[in-house]
Write a protein that holds these residues in place. Sequence first.
Motif, PDB file in Angstrom:
ATOM      1  N   GLU A   1     -82.967   7.287  61.580  1.00  0.00           N
ATOM      2  CA  GLU A   1     -81.822   6.870  62.030  1.00  0.00           C
ATOM      3  C   GLU A   1     -80.960   7.743  62.838  1.00  0.00           C
ATOM      4  O   GLU A   1     -80.407   7.303  63.881  1.00  0.00           O
ATOM      5  N   GLU A   2     -81.068   9.063  62.807  1.00  0.00           N
ATOM      6  CA  GLU A   2     -80.026   9.980  63.422  1.00  0.00           C
ATOM      7  C   GLU A   2     -80.506   9.995  64.858  1.00  0.00           C
ATOM      8  O   GLU A   2     -79.815   9.928  65.591  1.00  0.00           O
ATOM      9  N   LEU A   3     -81.949   9.885  64.996  1.00  0.00           N
ATOM     10  CA  LEU A   3     -82.722  10.128  66.545  1.00  0.00           C
ATOM     11  C   LEU A   3     -82.195   8.639  67.245  1.00  0.00           C
ATOM     12  O   LEU A   3     -82.127   8.753  68.541  1.00  0.00           O
ATOM     13  N   THR A   4     -82.190   7.549  66.553  1.00  0.00           N
ATOM     14  CA  THR A   4     -82.198   6.210  67.123  1.00  0.00           C
ATOM     15  C   THR A   4     -80.561   6.245  67.674  1.00  0.00           C
ATOM     16  O   THR A   4     -80.281   5.932  68.518  1.00  0.00           O
ATOM     17  N   ARG A   5     -79.595   6.819  66.704  1.00  0.00           N
ATOM     18  CA  ARG A   5     -78.185   7.057  67.234  1.00  0.00           C
ATOM     19  C   ARG A   5     -78.091   7.891  68.349  1.00  0.00           C
ATOM     20  O   ARG A   5     -77.277   7.372  69.444  1.00  0.00           O
ATOM     21  N   ALA A   6     -78.780   8.860  68.580  1.00  0.00           N
ATOM     22  CA  ALA A   6     -78.700   9.771  69.710  1.00  0.00           C
ATOM     23  C   ALA A   6     -79.289   9.065  70.952  1.00  0.00           C
ATOM     24  O   ALA A   6     -78.560   9.015  71.966  1.00  0.00           O
ATOM     25  N   ASP A   7     -80.310   8.138  70.688  1.00  0.00           N
ATOM     26  CA  ASP A   7     -80.965   7.434  71.773  1.00  0.00           C
ATOM     27  C   ASP A   7     -79.890   6.372  72.286  1.00  0.00           C
ATOM     28  O   ASP A   7     -79.777   6.250  73.416  1.00  0.00           O
ATOM     29  N   THR A   8     -79.010   5.675  71.340  1.00  0.00           N
ATOM     30  CA  THR A   8     -78.190   4.728  71.720  1.00  0.00           C
ATOM     31  C   THR A   8     -77.264   5.203  72.335  1.00  0.00           C
ATOM     32  O   THR A   8     -76.539   4.648  73.380  1.00  0.00           O
ATOM     33  N   LEU A   9     -76.521   6.334  71.879  1.00  0.00           N
ATOM     34  CA  LEU A   9     -75.468   7.013  72.467  1.00  0.00           C
ATOM     35  C   LEU A   9     -75.821   7.364  73.983  1.00  0.00           C
ATOM     36  O   LEU A   9     -75.069   7.340  74.769  1.00  0.00           O
ATOM     37  N   GLY A  10     -76.768   8.002  74.059  1.00  0.00           N
ATOM     38  CA  GLY A  10     -77.296   8.529  75.435  1.00  0.00           C
ATOM     39  C   GLY A  10     -77.990   7.557  76.293  1.00  0.00           C
ATOM     40  O   GLY A  10     -78.256   7.949  77.583  1.00  0.00           O
TER      41      GLY A  10
END
Length: 452
Positions: free
Chosen positions: A76-85
């Motif tokens: 979930e954390e990595l998905t959030r990073a991808d979404t934000l970037g």
Amino acid sequence: MSHTETPRITFRVTPITKGQGKPKPVSIKHGSITLKLYPTGRGGYIVPWYDHFGVRRLAMRATRAKAEEFARGKAEELTRADTLGAQLTNDEAARYRIGLERLTKLNLSYGEALDIAERVAAAAGLSGVSRHELLSQMETLAASRAKNVVISCPKIVAELLQVKEAEEAGVRWVEDLKSRLDRFAKDFPGPLGDVTADQIRAWLQGLRSKQGKPLGKRSWNNYRTALLALVTFSIERKYLAKSWDQLETIKPYKIDKGEEEIYTPKEMRAMLFTAEKFYPQHLPVLAAMGFAGCRHCEFRDESDLNAPVLEWRNFHFEKNLIHVSERVAKSNTGRRYVPIHENLRAWLEPYVKPSGPVCTVANLTNALARIATKAKVRWKQNGLRNSYISYRAAITHDLAKVSREAGNSVQEVSKSYLKELTETEGQEWFAIMPTKADVLPLFAHAKLLGNC
């Protein structure tokens, strides 16, 4: 500030068969991110992944359940990073990674760094800030965190209050500061450096009085002053970068206080003689406010009748000093000593008691206003204190000294109390003496007994 919303995605746990008799890795998928859990052969699992900077990481958990829980959070954390970037240019993406990497090196977990990045992004979205400005804010925040100790607002507030109490600042001032900053810390439990001007402004606009009304101009300014004290303290302790300027755009309201009024010696003489004849129980307070500059609330706080007040034991006639303790003082300057001038001593001596409060009436404002009306003098709000400061400054030519006696800063005295007068006018004020000094004690005590 809430996190940037991502589409609701369910987790899938899928065993992957590698071959007959071989351990079976488990796949955890969230959005576009898939992580695998590899059995160690001793009941534990290893979770490998690549972080947002392309670095391979490993985590080991003792059981499959714990490994799955960790993998879900990490995916979930990595998905959030991808979404934000997402949707950034190559240059922007590089700056984004640099800002995020700096944050992760400041004793923050990767998730905490993402929380900060998302708060910045959300604030940027609300205020219409461009992506370029968003990335600049991230880099500024990262640089600020690198130079300063990261500490939460509630902890800074608690430390500030402890310091002020140790410095023996005025008890009432500290209590007022505590009530305002505790309210702020409750609504902003994270680091102060993460709070934006828009958030502070929205918070102030959302505050309500006990009657459910928005803050008035004076209350707004008082809250802003309390926040300014918090920011100044945080910068001094390196909890906040010197460049933090979110409070600068939140301006105080201009309050028209009108001309500071004082009493003339003729008016003061009329009120004193009227009090002597008709209201002797109030004469000590009237004289001390006019000839020592003591505050109204230091004799009687009508908003809190149980608040500590000046008592006769605070009047040290052997030293010609009035001791205003930090418990009684209103300001943040703490305790102070005010001189008992010759004329004040003459007015007070017939009324001195061994102990007890100097003011014995619940509503001091009405009592003093009655004296003025009886003396045919217009009652002037804060006029007695203004008079002392103005006439005293005219004699001493030492504003710093007068400010210490009044329990205010030089700036506040100059702005709010001082009226320019001549030295001759100052001498006339402190020459106001009782005319019946030889018979006054008997007269005064007879009046006091008659009013008990």
